[in-house]
Enzyme design. Structure first.
Site, short mmCIF file in Angstrom:
data_model
loop_
_atom_site.label_atom_id
_atom_site.label_comp_id
_atom_site.label_asym_id
_atom_site.label_seq_id
_atom_site.Cartn_x
_atom_site.Cartn_y
_atom_site.Cartn_z
N HIS A 5 -53.78 39.30 -27.56
CA HIS A 5 -53.10 39.63 -28.81
C HIS A 5 -53.88 40.69 -29.57
CE1 HIS A 5 -50.58 39.29 -32.23
NE2 HIS A 5 -51.36 38.52 -32.95
N ASP A 57 -48.87 41.11 -24.67
CA ASP A 57 -49.25 40.39 -25.89
C ASP A 57 -48.39 39.14 -26.00
OD1 ASP A 57 -49.45 39.51 -28.65
OD2 ASP A 57 -50.19 41.50 -29.15
N SER A 91 -51.28 42.03 -36.17
CA SER A 91 -50.31 40.97 -36.06
C SER A 91 -49.39 40.97 -37.28
CB SER A 91 -51.06 39.65 -35.88
OG SER A 91 -50.21 38.65 -35.39
#
Length: 538
Positions: A506, A478, A252
């Site tokens: 995610h 995502d 991320s």
């Protein structure tokens, strides 16, 4: 869901993910954002990555720093790490970095790191250190390491010291604090779709209170928690660990941190994995709007799955489900639900609860139950999801995650909006990208307008010319880091190699997909990047 800048994953959700998944996903707090159908994201090259640079007009590449270590920083690179046993099987240490790399004589920061020493099982050859970062910004890499290390493939644990470094302002590394628990409760509950001047004033007041609290408690550090500074801190640690090159797995927002490192220090890139990629070429406006589209895509995927279950509470198709969700949320705006006699479930918290469940498809059954309960007047399950997003503890306290999240985001990029009037003009575009979450996310993006420190970063591409191969992993649906962002980053990087996971949730590595895990682990252990265009099915 606040604060609102393109982000990554919530902290408490991380712990829940780790309890159910074999390896690490940090469900990051709302910072670097959300989305899948990246509206406004620049197109990239082919799935192989590396063949073209994707950049918006006027966006320039991040320039590398000189290869030689400046004399003024030599003492930082010459420190000796004193590792001590900690936290049941790990070792911990601290080291110093300058608050301001441009003026290192102005004072130091103490940063904290932890490691799990390579066990050498089976006579494995030691490959050095592998730094892990869960994202956020604001996620504690130390906590993340200690949670996910047991789930790493045995061969990786045998060859690498697994290391977590809490970035500056985060966790154990001079953490930023902004609001007390009761004030964070109020902040999380403020109407994020204001429809009246009074509602707008309330939201603006909440944003200003948050910013003022950070300024009061963080002081000068507030101007020195940028991603570029955090990447420079990682290079100091790399040297102190005795590694000529940085080996790294970032998730991320951790992909932005890792890509920034590669752009600044391309000759020191070892084996870098960037999973759930952010696109550094986007400004705050395009990033927030694209992220809204990602959550819309995830919601649609949830609805299609929901329809296959007899307990689905939101109808038989995407249109019907959207109408029922809108009606439910509107009802909470008019009349919040009482929870346990002491708290309420507001519309803003209900939205946050829904968004929390978009981060991982194993949370979808919980969301079905929470929506069913909310429709019957019980807001507790949906409020628990919202609390999980923020990391709110049972005693009403909050972790450092959201404070650091806002501080980093507001320093890295100029604000998406300067005034409520600008937000109102942009709402239709946000709603086009995301009919159910766009309006909320447009108003969330106003927060940095009131930040007490001017942004030091700007949108840029990352080429990292001359770097070793860098693996970028993107998930097609995502919610928080749209797949288009992974394609863009892989296209910017001169040596980028994109792995596509056709799935939900995610990030992908370490979450049970054999195709993704095998490709990444082979790269980490052998240094051989995946084949161009590798696509892994759910």
């Amino acid at each position: 869901m606040r604060p609102g800048q393109p982000a990554t994953q919530p902290a408490a959700a991380l712990r829940r993910v780790l309890g159910l998944a074999a390896a690490g996903l940090l469900l990051v707090g709302c910072t670097g954002g959300h989305r899948t159908g990246a509206v406004g994201a620049p197109a990239a090259s082919s799935d192989g990555g590396g063949s073209a640079t994707a950049s918006a007009p006027g966006v320039t590449p991040l320039q590398p720093l000189p290869a030689a270590i400046p004399a003024a920083l030599a003492s930082y690179y010459a420190q000796q790490l004193d590792w001590k046993p900690c936290d049941q099987g790990f070792e911990c240490t601290t080291f110093k970095v300058p608050v301001d790399y441009d003026h290192p004589a102005g004072g130091d920061l103490t940063l904290a790191a932890a490691r799990r020493v390579a066990d050498g099982a089976g006579g494995a050859r030691r490959l050095g250190s592998l730094l892990l970062n869960p994202g956020g910004p604001g996620g504690s890499a130390v906590e993340y390491l200690e949670s996910v290390a047991p789930g790493y493939q045995p061969a990786v644990r045998a060859a690498y010291d697994l290391v977590g470094l809490d970035p500056r302002g985060v966790g154990r590394s001079s953490p930023i604090s902004c609001l007390s628990g009761d004030r964070m409760d109020a902040f999380a509950a403020v109407d994020s779709t204001p429809a009246s001047p009074a509602g707008i004033d309330q939201l603006v007041a909440a944003d200003k209170e948050f910013a003022a609290g950070c300024q009061q408690h963080a002081g000068a550090l507030l101007g020195h928690v940028s991603t570029i500074e955090a990447a420079r801190d990682m290079d100091v640690l790399r040297a102190l660990l005795g590694d000529p090159r940085l080996n790294y797995v970032g998730k991320s927002y951790g992909t932005l941190l890792g890509a920034t490192y590669a752009g600044l220090f391309p000759s020191r890139v070892g084996r870098l994995v960037l999973d759930g990629a952010m696109d550094p070429s986007l400004d705050s406006l395009d990033g927030n709007r694209a992220q809204a589209g990602g959550f819309e895509t995830a919601w649609n995927s949830f609805v299609k799955d929901c329809d296959t279950h007899p307990d689905c509470p939101v109808g038989q198709n995407v249109q019907q489900a959207g109408q029922q969700l809108d009606a439910l949320l509107s009802g909470f705006e008019a009349k919040p639900l009482q929870v346990d006699g002491t708290r309420q479930l507001t519309e803003a918290q209900a939205v946050t609860g829904v968004i929390e469940a978009m981060y991982a498809d194993f949370l979808w059954p919980e969301l079905r139950s929470a929506l069913t309960a909310a429709k019957s007047g019980d807001g507790a399950p949906l409020l628990r999801l919202s609390d999980s997003y923020y990391g709110r503890a049972a005693d009403g306290s909050y972790p450092n995650l959201m404070f650091a999240n806002m501080a980093v985001n507001c320093l890295d990029l100029p604000p998406a909006f300067d005034s409520p009037t600008e937000v109102q003009r942009a709402v239709p575009d946000f709603e086009q990208a995301s009919p159910h979450f766009g309006r909320d996310m447009a108003w969330m993006a106003l927060a940095c307008a009131y930040w007490p420190v001017k942004a030091t970063g700007t949108p840029h591409t990352v080429r990292a010319a001359g770097a070793a191969p860098i693996v970028v992993v993107g998930t097609t649906r995502d919610p928080a880091t749209p797949y288009a962002w992974a394609r863009s980053l892989a296209g910017q990087l001169e040596s980028g190699r994109l792995v596509t996971y056709d799935g939900d949730g995610h990030t992908a590595y370490g979450l049970g997909n054999d195709c993704v895990d095998s490709a990444v682990n082979h790269y980490l252990l052998e240094g051989q990047p995946p084949a161009p265009g590798l696509r892994c099915a759910k």
